[in-house]
Design an enzyme around this catalytic site. Structure first.
Site, PDB file in Angstrom:
ATOM      1  N   SER A  18     -16.024  27.708  68.004  1.00  0.00           N
ATOM      2  CA  SER A  18     -16.387  28.574  66.883  1.00  0.00           C
ATOM      3  C   SER A  18     -17.744  29.202  67.108  1.00  0.00           C
ATOM      4  CB  SER A  18     -16.480  27.777  65.588  1.00  0.00           C
ATOM      5  OG  SER A  18     -15.281  27.138  65.313  1.00  0.00           O
ATOM      6  N   GLY A  19     -17.934  30.304  66.448  1.00  0.00           N
ATOM      7  CA  GLY A  19     -19.252  30.904  66.363  1.00  0.00           C
ATOM      8  C   GLY A  19     -19.555  31.088  64.900  1.00  0.00           C
ATOM      9  N   GLY A  36     -16.328  33.416  63.648  1.00  0.00           N
ATOM     10  CA  GLY A  36     -14.911  33.236  63.924  1.00  0.00           C
ATOM     11  C   GLY A  36     -14.583  31.949  64.634  1.00  0.00           C
ATOM     12  N   ASP A  84     -26.062  41.318  71.813  1.00  0.00           N
ATOM     13  CA  ASP A  84     -26.042  39.872  71.581  1.00  0.00           C
ATOM     14  C   ASP A  84     -25.831  39.121  72.901  1.00  0.00           C
ATOM     15  OD1 ASP A  84     -26.229  37.620  69.983  1.00  0.00           O
ATOM     16  OD2 ASP A  84     -24.137  37.700  69.309  1.00  0.00           O
TER      17      ASP A  84
HETATM   18  P1  ATP Z   1     -21.271  34.214  67.408  1.00  0.00           P
HETATM   19  O1  ATP Z   1     -21.843  33.314  66.383  1.00  0.00           O
HETATM   20  O2  ATP Z   1     -21.877  33.967  68.758  1.00  0.00           O
HETATM   21  O3  ATP Z   1     -21.236  35.648  67.041  1.00  0.00           O
HETATM   22  P2  ATP Z   1     -18.429  34.351  67.241  1.00  0.00           P
HETATM   23  O4  ATP Z   1     -17.956  33.792  65.963  1.00  0.00           O
HETATM   24  O5  ATP Z   1     -18.516  35.828  67.337  1.00  0.00           O
HETATM   25  O6  ATP Z   1     -19.785  33.708  67.619  1.00  0.00           O
HETATM   26  P3  ATP Z   1     -17.452  33.958  69.912  1.00  0.00           P
HETATM   27  O7  ATP Z   1     -18.830  33.817  70.460  1.00  0.00           O
HETATM   28  O8  ATP Z   1     -16.683  35.159  70.298  1.00  0.00           O
HETATM   29  O9  ATP Z   1     -17.450  33.796  68.327  1.00  0.00           O
HETATM   30  O10 ATP Z   1     -16.579  32.673  70.305  1.00  0.00           O
HETATM   31  C1  ATP Z   1     -16.941  31.380  69.893  1.00  0.00           C
HETATM   32  C2  ATP Z   1     -16.665  30.383  71.015  1.00  0.00           C
HETATM   33  O11 ATP Z   1     -15.264  30.381  71.336  1.00  0.00           O
HETATM   34  C3  ATP Z   1     -17.363  30.727  72.324  1.00  0.00           C
HETATM   35  O12 ATP Z   1     -18.635  30.187  72.434  1.00  0.00           O
HETATM   36  C4  ATP Z   1     -16.405  30.148  73.363  1.00  0.00           C
HETATM   37  O13 ATP Z   1     -16.674  28.776  73.538  1.00  0.00           O
HETATM   38  C5  ATP Z   1     -15.051  30.308  72.726  1.00  0.00           C
HETATM   39  N1  ATP Z   1     -14.393  31.534  73.214  1.00  0.00           N
HETATM   40  C6  ATP Z   1     -14.581  32.785  72.763  1.00  0.00           C
HETATM   41  N2  ATP Z   1     -13.810  33.683  73.403  1.00  0.00           N
HETATM   42  C7  ATP Z   1     -13.104  32.969  74.301  1.00  0.00           C
HETATM   43  C8  ATP Z   1     -12.110  33.316  75.302  1.00  0.00           C
HETATM   44  N3  ATP Z   1     -11.717  34.584  75.486  1.00  0.00           N
HETATM   45  N4  ATP Z   1     -11.602  32.323  76.049  1.00  0.00           N
HETATM   46  C9  ATP Z   1     -11.994  31.043  75.862  1.00  0.00           C
HETATM   47  N5  ATP Z   1     -12.923  30.651  74.968  1.00  0.00           N
HETATM   48  C10 ATP Z   1     -13.479  31.595  74.180  1.00  0.00           C
HETATM   49 MG    MG Z   2     -19.973  37.208  67.452  1.00  0.00          MG
END
Ligand code: ATP
Ligand code: MG
Ligand code: MG
Length: 298
Positions: free
Chosen positions: A16-17, A20, A151
């Protein structure tokens, strides 16, 4: 049943981030694995899809398709926090983004792993350069399409299943000519600002050079072992003000020069990604020569 249930026969939580949750999902008909990112639908999240769908490059996480659903509850327990955040919004919709599946180990873990190893070896130097070159290639491409990533940090840089570097998380990407209060707000919300260019923290108007500054910090971190949190804290602020450890500049003179140029306070003084690419290529050639010399001698 939901679309996710129709097309995918398994959804396994990956990570998660702030915005999402990401799942490893097996496509039933294609019998292949993908990453599916589920985000609460806001206009802003649609931008991520809009951007990704315009980008096709070997160093950028490949996007396949997206769809909308009423529920974001792929796995009940994980989404309870997520849906409570949006419970006052009765028409909440969720955006599902189907992407290329990457390794669960991000560049953040790569760096952490290297830092636990005993020696500052020449292999790290070569690998670090190769990773930096691949990120720069991706960034050059993003900029050529008139986008800014905004980012870049190790946890947003992934590895493809064959080990290639893949820039991910386009949640903050904007058009180069776009100035948008909502997006600035979203940037402001974010906790980690350690990689962020100084002008991105304080100004409303900034350009693609905000992507060069974090890349400089990342390249430094790729090469230089910072073993403890304390050591990192001591070195980091200096690095952000273009002062790299003296020992670093002596060990890696050519890299030091490149990184310093990326960490200029004034964005206009930082090189374009295309120029960096050329400089890193020259650096790679020098390293290559040094290695063949050493091999000749032994
Ligand atoms: P942020 O708070 O950084 O904006 P976010 O909610 O936008 O986070 P992402 O950074 O896109 O989410 O993804 C969260 C986590 O999910 C990543 O750190 C990674 O561990 C995993 N992840 C994301 N995309 C992929 C992918 N295409 N394949 C495998 N793991 C992924
Ligand atoms: Mg993000
Ligand atoms: Mg992220």
């Amino acid at each position: 049943p939901s679309k996710a249930q129709v097309y995918f026969d398994s959804m396994e939580y990956l990570g998660s981030g702030a915005f999402g949750h990401v799942y490893k999902a097996r496509h039933t008909l294609l019998e292949r694995y993908y990453a599916v990112k589920v985000v609460c639908r806001e206009e802003k999240s649609l931008r991520e899809v809009g951007t990704l769908s315009e980008l096709l490059h070997c160093n950028i996480v490949r996007y396949y398709t997206f769809w909308m659903e009423d529920s974001g509850q792929v796995i009940q327990s994980i989404f309870s926090s997520f849906s409570s955040r949006t419970s006052n919004n009765s028409s909440a919709k969720y955006l599902y983004i189907q992407m290329e599946l990457c390794d669960t180990k991000t560049l953040k873990e790569w760096i952490e792993e290297k830092n636990t190893q005993s020696l500052q070896d020449s292999k790290r130097r070569e690998e670090g350069l190769s990773i930096a070159q691949q990120i720069v290639s991706g960034v050059e491409y993003i900029h050529s399409k008139k986008h800014i990533h905004r980012d870049l940090k190790p946890e947003n840089i992934l590895f493809g299943l064959n080990g290639e570097v893949k820039i991910g998380d386009f949640g903050l990407v904007t058009r180069d000519d776009d100035d948008d209060d909502a997006l600035m707000e979203r940037t402001g919300q974010r906790g980690t600002t350690t990689y962020m260019a100084p002008e991105q923290k304080r100004e409303k108007n900034y350009d693609r050079k905000v992507d060069i500054f974090p890349l400089g910090l990342i390249y430094f971190e790729l090469l230089w072992k910072l073993s403890t949190v304390h050591e990192r804290g001591a070195v980091w602020d200096d690095a952000r003000s273009q002062k790299l450890p003296e020992e670093f500049s002596l060990t890696f003179p050519q890299e030091n020069q490149i990184i310093e140029s990326m960490l200029h306070e004034k964005p206009e003084d930082r090189p374009e990604a295309s120029k960096l690419k050329a400089e890193m290529e020259m650096c790679a050639q020098t390293l290559n020569k040094q290695n063949t010399h050493q091999e000749d001698e032994t």
